[in-house]
Design an enzyme around this catalytic site. Structure first.
Site, PDB file in Angstrom:
ATOM      1  N   ASP A 281       0.869  -1.169   0.000  1.00 16.75           N
ATOM      2  CA  ASP A 281       0.000   0.000   0.000  1.00 16.75           C
ATOM      3  C   ASP A 281       0.911   1.226   0.000  1.00 16.75           C
ATOM      4  OD1 ASP A 281      -2.104   1.776   0.050  1.00 16.75           O
ATOM      5  OD2 ASP A 281      -3.208   0.736   1.628  1.00 16.75           O
TER       6      ASP A 281
HETATM    7  C1  BGC Z   1      -5.123   3.144  -0.025  1.00 13.72           C
HETATM    8  C2  BGC Z   1      -5.090   2.152  -1.161  1.00 13.72           C
HETATM    9  C3  BGC Z   1      -4.925   2.885  -2.467  1.00 13.72           C
HETATM   10  C4  BGC Z   1      -3.669   3.715  -2.420  1.00 13.72           C
HETATM   11  C5  BGC Z   1      -3.372   4.468  -3.718  1.00 13.72           C
HETATM   12  C6  BGC Z   1      -3.958   4.122  -0.074  1.00 13.72           C
HETATM   13  O1  BGC Z   1      -4.167   5.148   0.813  1.00 13.72           O
HETATM   14  O2  BGC Z   1      -5.139   2.470   1.186  1.00 13.72           O
HETATM   15  O3  BGC Z   1      -6.243   1.378  -1.160  1.00 13.72           O
HETATM   16  O4  BGC Z   1      -4.917   1.982  -3.547  1.00 13.72           O
HETATM   17  O5  BGC Z   1      -3.812   4.663  -1.366  1.00 13.72           O
HETATM   18  O6  BGC Z   1      -4.262   5.526  -3.904  1.00 13.72           O
END
Ligand code: BGC
Length: 707
Positions: A281
């Site tokens: 993530d």
């Molecule tokens: C989220 C993810 C997301 C990523 C990119 C993170 O804050 O938890 O689910 O894909 O950001 O935007």
């Protein structure tokens, strides 16, 4: 009427129908186990670049390419680089013909500020259809729009089980049941990947709260991990053939997801046979060597740990070439397998991705996910009342059509409920009050034949809801409107459960979730009966804040200890997540998991037929089907969702009942159909922590069938 779905008890041999659930006995003979089967195949030519030959296997092509790559080429694959628009990118390697990776969020539509995309209803709304075919189509629309935007890695779906009802990302998920989420995850992922992009199962694992998500330690335990939190990922891998998995922000049993060898190596690779790549993530990486050795393949969105530090570690001999190659190879194999070298996306980030067919689908999905929770005196569908008072900000231009955070979508338009109702019923006088002035709203209500109040609770990544109450003065608003007009209908736009202190005073309640761009059309179709509601809850609605499984601070949001304070969430409710908790504690919720009404009525009747009543076959082949007759006993065509739950022998230490199968059937008035539900072999098994394996203990199991 409320909460009284007709269930029937069936006693084998007697076929008596007495009151609650259709029930069958089944016994399991010893030696039944389960096996998991990893899968995934694919293939995709040239002389200077032999890896471009699509007739070779993905593995062969990856090996040929790896041999041509230098250290810089390899390191570049293992972390994100600059991205203009989408959430993340890995630059192309023109020398070797490696295409760029373009990663964009997508839960209810292409995210990251993309224009000209469709805003679908929230995943939880789509899941409330209880229709995996709808989720497959949902995935196809998302996958197709991402592909038209040049995106080849689709960041979604969010498949975690909802443990905490207040979780700020509940709306992104499918709900609170591992089996249910598994079915939906596999369906959506297959849909996405059939259109071109590689899907991404997120967030792995125990991503169950936003509070302190970057450092909370979730103390879970092996059995609960295996039985509750892992199954959707198993399904994503084995039934969905998902190409990538996202490591989460939290710690699970003491170790950050992205450096948790037990999760990444033991579970994902060894047990589930995952052949794709694990990306982090955004900002969830805390180390170089620990993450690499645990099994994390790619850091996102930058290269703080997997850029220069990794290159230096390789040069210093701390990371061997085979280790480095293993991670790069997983990415390459997956890219070859999914055709990324052979078939580029059809557009770029600024292309139009929308289509009339997608608008239509957005509406259909919103309609099918809408759940009718109460309908006293059959006030719905509306029978041409002389006038309607539409009340509440969500009824007008501030309609809450989506949740917030990385899943946010720039909607091309949102049809407000007010517009939808006016279009649908041009002959009816429709007034509007936004509800900021409660007495004005009550006056409007009083002057109208029917009052429809729209209320909402906003959910967003980054924060949990403080409690399950409707925020602001919305409870007072509903009560005042209900006092002024005895024909009050409440429409909820929420991303999960909310409390309804006014429930006894209103005639009807509809859960419309975050319905997407077609909000007003969908709700008008349900209100006027053009669509017969067929959604069912995918999570429990409690009566109070205190009766939920995670009501104690130790469970959620966890308590802080030590210096620097780090929060620990104790999963002591263990297997009793969601409705399992209510069943185990004999707590009657406001509306149970699986609940939803229709404008018609259904009858479930025996004889219940099991394909066999003893299971002694070889491991993994223990499938059993149960058939029940379903009749539409009312006057409108409608769909019933038949649900199968399993009750284990007491000695197994399982929750009293657990979903193990379901089927949705459309019936015309008077029509009877046999509905066949194939029971998931996993249903008959538990995780034996001492033996560290799945087992199916001998004994008598109950199969409960109901609506
Ligand atoms: C989220 C993810 C997301 C990523 C990119 C993170 O804050 O938890 O689910 O894909 O950001 O935007």
């Amino acid at each position: 009427m409320k909460n009284s779905n007709p269930f029937i008890v069936f006693t084998p041999g007697l076929a008596s129908i007495t009151g609650c659930l259709l029930c069958l006995g089944i016994s399991i003979a010893p030696n039944l186990g389960l096996v998991s089967t990893p899968n995934g195949q694919g293939a995709a030519s040239g002389a200077k670049r032999p890896w471009m030959n699509p007739s070779l296997s993905a593995e062969k092509r990856a090996d040929l390419l790896l041999r041509a790559m230098n250290l810089d080429d390899k390191i570049a694959m293992l972390h994100g680089g600059p991205s203009k628009g989408p959430a993340g990118a890995v630059p192309a390697n023109p020398r070797l013909g490696i295409p760029a990776l373009c990663l964009a969020d997508g839960r209810a539509g292409v995210g990251n500020g993309a224009r000209d995309v469709t805003l679908l209803p929230a995943p939880l709304a789509a899941a409330a259809s209880w229709n995996p075919a709808l989720l497959f189509a949902y995935g196809k629309v998302l996958g197709n729009e991402e592909w038209k935007k040049g995106v080849n890695v689709f960041l979604g779906p969010t498949i975690d089980v909802v443990r905490v009802p207040e979780w700020g990302r509940a709306f992104e998920t499918y709900g609170e049941d591992p089996y249910f989420n598994s079915q939906m995850a596999a369906a959506e992922i297959n849909g996405v990947q059939s259109e071109g992009p590689i899907a991404n199962a997120n967030m792995y694992l125990t991503m169950n709260q936003e509070t302190d998500r970057g450092k909370v330690n979730c103390v879970v335990g092996e059995r609960t991990l295996q039985e509750i939190y892992l199954p959707p990922f198993r399904a994503a891998i084995q039934a969905g053939n998902v190409g990538t998995v996202m490591g989460a922000y939290v710690k699970t049993d003491g170790s950050y997801s992205c450096q948790n060898r037990h999760l990444l190596h033991d579970f994902l690779r060894t047990e589930l046979g995952f052949k794709g790549w694990v990306l982090s993530d955004w900002g969830a990486v805390h180390s170089t060597l620990d993450c690499l050795n645990a099994g994390l393949d790619q850091e996102m969105p930058g290269g703080r740990y997997y850029g220069k530090p990794l290159a230096l570690a390789v040069q210093a001999g701390e990371v061997s070439t085979p280790t480095l190659n293993r991670h790069v190879r997983r990415i390459l194999v997956t890219m070859f397998r999914h055709g990324l070298f052979d078939r580029p996306p059809t557009g770029t980030w600024h292309s139009n991705a929308r289509s009339a067919a997608d608008d239509l689908f957005a509406r259909k999905a919103a309609e099918e996910g809408t759940v009718l929770l109460k309908n006293e005196g059959h006030i719905l569908p509306l029978a041409n009342p002389p006038s309607i008072a539409v009340i509440g900000a969500d009824g007008g231009t501030k309609a809450m059509a989506e949740g917030g955070g990385s899943s946010g979508v720039v909607a091309p338009y949102v049809v407000s409920p007010l517009e939808g109702i006016r279009q649908r019923a041009p002959g009816i006088r429709v007034s509007y009050a936004d509800g900021s002035d409660v007495s004005q709203a009550a006056k409007n209500a009083q002057a109208a034949g029917v009052a429809i109040v729209f209320v909402s609770a906003f959910e967003s990544e980054g924060a949990d809801r403080p409690n399950l109450e409707l925020p602001g003065n919305q409870d007072q608003l509903v009560s005042a409107v209900a006092a002024a007009n005895s024909n009050t209908v409440v429409v909820l736009n929420t991303g999960g459960a909310v409390l309804m202190p006014w429930l006894g005073h209103v005639r009807a309640v509809i859960e419309a979730w975050y319905p997407g761009q077609e909000d007003g059309h969908a709700i008008a179709a349900v209100l006027f009966g053009d669509v017969n509601p067929s959604g069912r809850l995918a999570l429990t609605f409690p009566r109070t804040n205190d009766e939920v499984p995670t009501a104690s601070p130790r469970r959620w949001p966890g308590i802080s200890r030590g210096k620097p304070a780090s929060r620990t969430s104790e999963y002591t409710e263990a297997l009793n997540v969601g409705y399992r908790w209510y069943a185990a504690t004999r707590t009657r919720p406001l509306f149970p998991f699986g609940y939803g009404l229709s404008y018609t009525t259904f009858k479930l009747a025996g004889p219940l037929v099991l394909t066999r009543d003893r299971l002694e076959s070889s491991p993994g082949k223990a499938s059993v089907a149960v058939t029940v007759n379903v009749t539409n006993s009312g006057r409108r065509a409608g769909s019933e969702v038949v649900q199968a739950y399993i009750g284990h022998p007491a000695a197994n230490g399982e929750p009293p009942l657990q979903l193990c199968g379901f089927a949705k059937v459309l019936l015309h008035p008077g029509q009877t159909e046999p509905v066949r539900i194939v029971l998931n072999p996993w249903a008959f098994s538990i995780f034996d922590t001492a033996a560290n394996r799945w087992t199916s203990p001998p004994g008598a199991y109950d199969i409960l069938i109901g609506a």
